[in-house]
Design a protein around this motif. Structure first.
Motif, PDB file in Angstrom:
ATOM      1  N   UNK A   4       1.010  -1.232  -0.072  1.00  0.00           N
ATOM      2  CA  UNK A   4      -0.134   0.055  -0.115  1.00  0.00           C
ATOM      3  C   UNK A   4       0.740   1.391  -0.460  1.00  0.00           C
ATOM      4  N   UNK A   5       1.762   1.429   0.685  1.00  0.00           N
ATOM      5  CA  UNK A   5       2.505   2.382   0.920  1.00  0.00           C
ATOM      6  C   UNK A   5       3.751   3.127  -0.592  1.00  0.00           C
ATOM      7  N   UNK A   6       3.930   1.780  -1.403  1.00  0.00           N
ATOM      8  CA  UNK A   6       4.423   1.937  -2.631  1.00  0.00           C
ATOM      9  C   UNK A   6       3.805   2.453  -3.345  1.00  0.00           C
ATOM     10  N   UNK A   7       2.090   1.680  -3.479  1.00  0.00           N
ATOM     11  CA  UNK A   7       1.317   2.010  -4.174  1.00  0.00           C
ATOM     12  C   UNK A   7       1.299   3.471  -4.361  1.00  0.00           C
ATOM     13  N   UNK A   9      -3.545 -11.846  -4.884  1.00  0.00           N
ATOM     14  CA  UNK A   9      -5.128 -11.073  -5.476  1.00  0.00           C
ATOM     15  C   UNK A   9      -4.581  -9.174  -4.733  1.00  0.00           C
ATOM     16  N   UNK A  10      -5.181  -9.008  -5.591  1.00  0.00           N
ATOM     17  CA  UNK A  10      -4.648  -7.080  -5.057  1.00  0.00           C
ATOM     18  C   UNK A  10      -5.517  -6.083  -6.054  1.00  0.00           C
ATOM     19  N   UNK A  11      -5.685  -5.205  -6.276  1.00  0.00           N
ATOM     20  CA  UNK A  11      -6.200  -4.142  -7.084  1.00  0.00           C
ATOM     21  C   UNK A  11      -5.349  -2.877  -5.901  1.00  0.00           C
ATOM     22  N   UNK A  12      -4.755  -2.201  -6.806  1.00  0.00           N
ATOM     23  CA  UNK A  12      -4.031  -0.922  -7.426  1.00  0.00           C
ATOM     24  C   UNK A  12      -4.733  -0.154  -7.285  1.00  0.00           C
ATOM     25  N   UNK A  13      -6.364   0.349  -6.922  1.00  0.00           N
ATOM     26  CA  UNK A  13      -7.233   1.528  -6.479  1.00  0.00           C
ATOM     27  C   UNK A  13      -8.160   1.565  -6.243  1.00  0.00           C
ATOM     28  N   UNK A  14      -7.966   0.862  -5.302  1.00  0.00           N
ATOM     29  CA  UNK A  14      -9.179   0.549  -4.193  1.00  0.00           C
ATOM     30  C   UNK A  14      -7.916   1.225  -2.570  1.00  0.00           C
ATOM     31  N   UNK A  15      -9.245   2.418  -1.808  1.00  0.00           N
ATOM     32  CA  UNK A  15      -9.481   2.958  -1.304  1.00  0.00           C
ATOM     33  C   UNK A  15      -9.124   2.369   0.123  1.00  0.00           C
ATOM     34  N   UNK A  16      -8.320   2.237   1.336  1.00  0.00           N
ATOM     35  CA  UNK A  16      -8.928   1.900   2.755  1.00  0.00           C
ATOM     36  C   UNK A  16      -8.257   2.093   3.531  1.00  0.00           C
ATOM     37  N   UNK A  17      -8.350   2.208   5.071  1.00  0.00           N
ATOM     38  CA  UNK A  17      -8.132   2.821   6.210  1.00  0.00           C
ATOM     39  C   UNK A  17      -6.915   1.757   6.746  1.00  0.00           C
ATOM     40  N   UNK A  18      -5.733   2.086   7.068  1.00  0.00           N
ATOM     41  CA  UNK A  18      -4.986   1.258   7.758  1.00  0.00           C
ATOM     42  C   UNK A  18      -5.924   1.305   9.458  1.00  0.00           C
ATOM     43  N   UNK A  19      -6.671   0.533   9.734  1.00  0.00           N
ATOM     44  CA  UNK A  19      -6.752   0.922  11.439  1.00  0.00           C
ATOM     45  C   UNK A  19      -7.169   0.077  12.212  1.00  0.00           C
ATOM     46  N   UNK A  66      -4.805   0.963  -2.758  1.00  0.00           N
ATOM     47  CA  UNK A  66      -3.893   0.149  -3.177  1.00  0.00           C
ATOM     48  C   UNK A  66      -4.137  -0.878  -1.938  1.00  0.00           C
ATOM     49  N   UNK A  67      -4.500  -2.282  -2.583  1.00  0.00           N
ATOM     50  CA  UNK A  67      -4.294  -3.482  -0.967  1.00  0.00           C
ATOM     51  C   UNK A  67      -4.777  -5.055  -1.677  1.00  0.00           C
ATOM     52  N   UNK A  68      -4.428  -5.200  -1.205  1.00  0.00           N
ATOM     53  CA  UNK A  68      -3.861  -7.003  -1.315  1.00  0.00           C
ATOM     54  C   UNK A  68      -5.634  -6.986  -1.157  1.00  0.00           C
ATOM     55  N   UNK A  69      -5.958  -8.350  -1.749  1.00  0.00           N
ATOM     56  CA  UNK A  69      -7.107  -8.892  -1.400  1.00  0.00           C
ATOM     57  C   UNK A  69      -7.308 -10.776  -0.555  1.00  0.00           C
ATOM     58  N   UNK A  70      -6.634 -11.382  -1.368  1.00  0.00           N
ATOM     59  CA  UNK A  70      -6.637 -12.021  -1.120  1.00  0.00           C
ATOM     60  C   UNK A  70      -5.095 -13.198  -1.081  1.00  0.00           C
TER      61      UNK A  70
END
Length: 421
Positions: free
Chosen positions: A336-339, A379-389, A409-413
Motif C-alpha cells: 500500500x505504501x509503495x502504490x 490477488x490485489x487492487x491498485x485502485x481500492x482506497x482503504x484506511x489502516x485501522x 491499493x490493497x492486497x485482497x487475498x
C-alpha cells in the motif's frame, strides 16, 4: 476447495498473459483452467473473487521480516507473523535470525519452518553468519543450509568484522549460498537516533550519518571483488549507496539490494514531533535520498522492496525518543505504501520487486500462472482506497506510524499451500 478468480488482470512480466484479463479456476491448490474473462461458470465454485480492478500475480515474497519467536512471542509469534504477511499480500516470508536464542542451530531452523506450517504463508528462516550475531565466530553454515536456511545474515546487526566477512563470502561459495548484510558502521552510528542533518541539529538528537552506510557498502564491494561470491545489501537508504551499487552492477559484481517500503514515505523532518513510531534504522533520510531511491527502483539498481517488519510492544516505544527502540511493523502496509506514493513504477515493475526478483535472489522457483501449475498467487487492487485501522491489524504489535492513514491499493487475498487467506 474450488476457487474462481473472475476477470482478473494477470500481472506476470515474463508471461504472454501479462496484462490480459482472464478467469482462473483453481481446484485443490492447482490451476486447472485459464479462460477468457467471463467464460467460466460460478455455480460449482466454493469461493468467487470478482472486482473490476482485480489483479493477480505470482505470490509476493518478503525478504526481511522479524518474528520474535522464540523469545519475545508477546511481540510477535510464528502464527501472527503469518497472519500479518497474508494481510499484506505475501505468500512467502524470509525471517531474520534475531530471536532469543539466535537462529544458529539446525533445531532452530526446523522450529521456524514447522511451527504454524499449516498456514497459507510459507516461512523461510535465515540463519546467523556469526554466533549470537556478535560478529566474531562463524556458525556452521553448511549444516544450517542443509537444515533449510535460505540465506545467511546477522539480521538487524551488520557483519562488521572484515575478516569474518571475507571468510563468509568464500565459505558460502561452496554451496552457492547468499550473504545478506545490512550496511552500517556501528562505531559511527552509536547513540544515534535519526538521520544526521539540519533537523537532528535542531532537535538536539545525535545523528546517524549517511556515510556510516556508504562506507560499509564501499568496503563490502571491495571485499566482494577480492573474495568472489555474492552479496545482498538490505534496507539501503542513501543516494550514495544507490550510486555505489549501480556502479558495482555495471562492473559485473554479483550484488543486489533492497529498500524498506516505509523509507519512501517520510523524510527526516517528519521527526519534529518526536513520534517514536518513526524511529527506524536506517533512519528516514533527506528528500534527495528519497528521490535517489525512486531512481534506483526505476532503473533496477534496487532489486526488491521489503517490509522490514519489526514488531515491538508499547513498552519499547512509549519512551523518550532517545530511549525508544528502533523498529516499525511493515508487512501489512508495504504494498500500500509503495502504490500510494508511487509516481514512477508500473504495476509490472512493482510485482517484479515484490514477487520475481526476491525469489531469484533467494533461489526460489518463480510460480507460473499456467494451467497445471500449483497456485501461489496474490490477488490485489491498485485502485481500492482503504484506511489502516488498529482494530484490523493482524500483527500482535502496533508500532506503526500509519495507523489511521488512508492508502490507495490493497492486497485482497493470497492462495498458497492449497489454502486461502
Amino acid at each position: 476447495m474450488k476457487i474462481l478468480i473472475r476477470s482478473a488482470e494477470i500481472i506476470a512480466p515474463n508471461s504472454q498473459l501479462n496484462g490480459q484479463r482472464r478467469d482462473i479456476w483453481i481446484e485443490n491448490g492447482i490451476i486447472k483452467n485459464i479462460a477468457n474473462a467471463g467464460e467460466l461458470p460460478t455455480t460449482e465454485a466454493h469461493r468467487v473473487y470478482k472486482d473490476e480492478a482485480l489483479k493477480v500475480s505470482a505470490g509476493w515474497v518478503d525478504m526481511r521480516a522479524l518474528a520474535k519467536d522464540p523469545g519475545l512471542e508477546h511481540q510477535e509469534d510464528l502464527y501472527t507473523v503469518r497472519d500479518a504477511a497474508a494481510a499484506g499480500g505475501f505468500t512467502e516470508i524470509a525471517l531474520l535470525p534475531n530471536t532469543h536464542p539466535f537462529t544458529q542451530t539446525k533445531e532452530s531452523i526446523i522450529y521456524a519452518k514447522t511451527k504454524g506450517n499449516t498456514h497459507a504463508v510459507t516461512v523461510h528462516p535465515m540463519a546467523g553468519v556469526t554466533i549470537d550475531g556478535k560478529g566474531k565466530d562463524l556458525t556452521e553454515m553448511i549444516d544450517l543450509h542443509m537444515a533449510g536456511a535460505i540465506a545467511f545474515t546477522d539480521g538487524i546487526k551488520p557483519v562488521w568484522h572484515s575478516d569474518i566477512l571475507v571468510k563468509t563470502l568464500q565459505y558460502l561459495q561452496t554451496f552457492n549460498g547468499l550473504l545478506i548484510n545490512r550496511p552500517e558502521d556501528t562505531l559511527l552510528t552509536q547513540f544515534g537516533n535519526m538521520h544526521e542533518g539540519i533537523t537532528s541539529t535542531m532537535l538536539g538528537l545525535k545523528g546517524i550519518p549517511a556515510i556510516a552506510e556508504e562506507m560499509m557498502i564501499a568496503r563490502d564491494l571491495r571485499f566482494l571483488e577480492y573474495a568472489g561470491g555474492k552479496i545482498h545489501f538490505s534496507t539501503i537508504s542513501t543516494a550514495k549507496a544507490v550510486q555505489l551499487i549501480r556502479q558495482a552492477k555495471h562492473k559485473g559484481l554479483k550484488v543486489s539490494c533492497d529498500i524498506a517500503a516505509h523509507q519512501i514515505a517520510f523524510d527526516d523532518t517528519a521527526l519534529l514531533e518526536f513520534d517514536t513510531n518513526l524511529k527506524v534504522n536506517p533512519p528516514f533520510r533527506s528528500q534527495a535520498d528519497i528521490a535517489a531511491l525512486w531512481e534506483g527502483l526505476a532503473d533496477n539498481t534496487i532489486d526488491a522492496i521489503v517490509s522490514d517488519h519489526n514488531p515491538l510492544d508499547i513498552e519499547s516505544k512509549k519512551l523518550e525518543f532517545d530511549l525508544a527502540e528502533f523498529g516499525i511493523t511493515g508487512l501489512e502496509t508495504a504494498f500500500a505504501l509503495i502504490n500510494t506514493y508511487n509516481k514512477i513504477l508500473s504495476v509490472s515493475d512493482m510485482v517484479e520487486k515484490l514477487a520475481i526478483r526476491p525469489r531469484q535472489i533467494l533461489q526460489l522457483p518463480v510460480p507460473a500462472i499456467e494451467e497445471g501449475q500449483v497456485a501461489n498467487l496474490t490477488l490485489f487492487s491498485t485502485e481500492l482506497e482503504w484506511t489502516y485501522l488498529e482494530k484490523n491489524i493482524r500483527s500482535k504489535s502496533l508500532n506503526s506510524p500509519f495507523i489511521g492513514q488512508t492508502f490507495k491499493g490493497k492486497p485482497l487475498a493470497i492462495i498458497n499451500n492449497g489454502k486461502i487467506a
